[in-house]
Write a protein that holds these residues in place. Structure first.
Motif, PDB file in Angstrom:
ATOM      1  N   PHE A  60      28.101  39.995  46.579  1.00 30.38           N
ATOM      2  CA  PHE A  60      29.579  40.024  47.216  1.00 30.38           C
ATOM      3  C   PHE A  60      30.605  39.923  46.187  1.00 30.38           C
ATOM      4  O   PHE A  60      31.584  40.625  46.426  1.00 30.38           O
ATOM      5  N   VAL A  61      30.399  39.170  45.263  1.00 28.69           N
ATOM      6  CA  VAL A  61      31.524  38.867  44.492  1.00 28.69           C
ATOM      7  C   VAL A  61      31.485  40.018  43.522  1.00 28.69           C
ATOM      8  O   VAL A  61      32.805  40.682  43.226  1.00 28.69           O
ATOM      9  N   VAL A  62      30.585  40.679  43.142  1.00 25.35           N
ATOM     10  CA  VAL A  62      30.441  41.981  42.397  1.00 25.35           C
ATOM     11  C   VAL A  62      31.021  43.133  43.077  1.00 25.35           C
ATOM     12  O   VAL A  62      32.004  44.021  42.629  1.00 25.35           O
ATOM     13  N   VAL A  78      38.373  38.706  47.604  1.00 23.71           N
ATOM     14  CA  VAL A  78      36.856  38.781  47.963  1.00 23.71           C
ATOM     15  C   VAL A  78      36.275  37.843  46.612  1.00 23.71           C
ATOM     16  O   VAL A  78      35.359  36.965  46.776  1.00 23.71           O
ATOM     17  N   GLN A  79      36.903  38.193  45.338  1.00 22.47           N
ATOM     18  CA  GLN A  79      36.324  37.476  44.388  1.00 22.47           C
ATOM     19  C   GLN A  79      36.570  35.945  44.547  1.00 22.47           C
ATOM     20  O   GLN A  79      35.810  34.906  44.331  1.00 22.47           O
ATOM     21  N   ILE A  80      37.625  35.369  45.028  1.00 28.37           N
ATOM     22  CA  ILE A  80      38.101  34.046  45.331  1.00 28.37           C
ATOM     23  C   ILE A  80      37.409  33.284  45.987  1.00 28.37           C
ATOM     24  O   ILE A  80      36.697  32.383  46.050  1.00 28.37           O
ATOM     25  N   ILE A  81      37.293  34.069  47.315  1.00 29.62           N
ATOM     26  CA  ILE A  81      36.444  33.689  48.357  1.00 29.62           C
ATOM     27  C   ILE A  81      34.727  33.542  47.827  1.00 29.62           C
ATOM     28  O   ILE A  81      34.036  32.557  48.306  1.00 29.62           O
ATOM     29  N   GLY A  82      34.361  34.644  47.134  1.00 33.18           N
ATOM     30  CA  GLY A  82      33.116  34.658  46.553  1.00 33.18           C
ATOM     31  C   GLY A  82      32.741  33.470  45.572  1.00 33.18           C
ATOM     32  O   GLY A  82      31.719  32.790  45.628  1.00 33.18           O
TER      33      GLY A  82
END
Length: 126
Positions: A60-62, A78-82
């Motif tokens: 997900f983060v990637v 998406v990176q922060i949430i991941g």
């Protein structure tokens, strides 16, 4: 005489964006190599569900990192949430220190991207 040198918003924004991209790339390479070395060899039909969740969160983060090259704000979010989810996942497994180690780099990369966008938007105000 000493001249005061200020960095233009465009230069600052570019540096922040590339710093986020380079830091993100290094973090993702590290986690990919970690996953290949530690998780994938032990992954079989009897693997615990935590390994699967870790791989899904990492994927997900990637995906957020890859998306941030084209769409910076959604990719950064998406990176922060991941990263936060990675921290929560590790915390629920009583591994708060690992949660910080695994979650912080993703949150940092996302925040750098958002900060670069803020600098870019503020250049119009000045």
């Amino acid at each position: 005489l000493h001249r005061k040198t200020e960095m233009s918003p465009r230069v600052l924004q570019t540096r922040l964006k590339w710093t986020a991209r380079i830091v993100g790339l290094l973090v993702y390479i590290f986690f990919f190599l970690f996953a290949v070395r530690e998780i994938v060899p032990t992954f079989n039909q009897y693997s615990d569900v935590n390994s699967l969740y870790f791989i899904l969160l990492l994927s997900f983060v990637v995906a957020g990192y890859v998306a941030s090259w084209q769409w910076e704000l959604p990719g950064a979010m998406v990176q922060i949430i991941g990263g936060i989810c990675m921290f929560i996942f590790m915390d629920t497994n009583n591994e708060i220190f690992l949660g910080i180690i695994f979650g912080f780099p993703f949150v940092l990369t996302g925040l750098l991207l958002i900060y670069s966008l803020v600098v870019w938007k503020l250049r119009d105000v000045e």
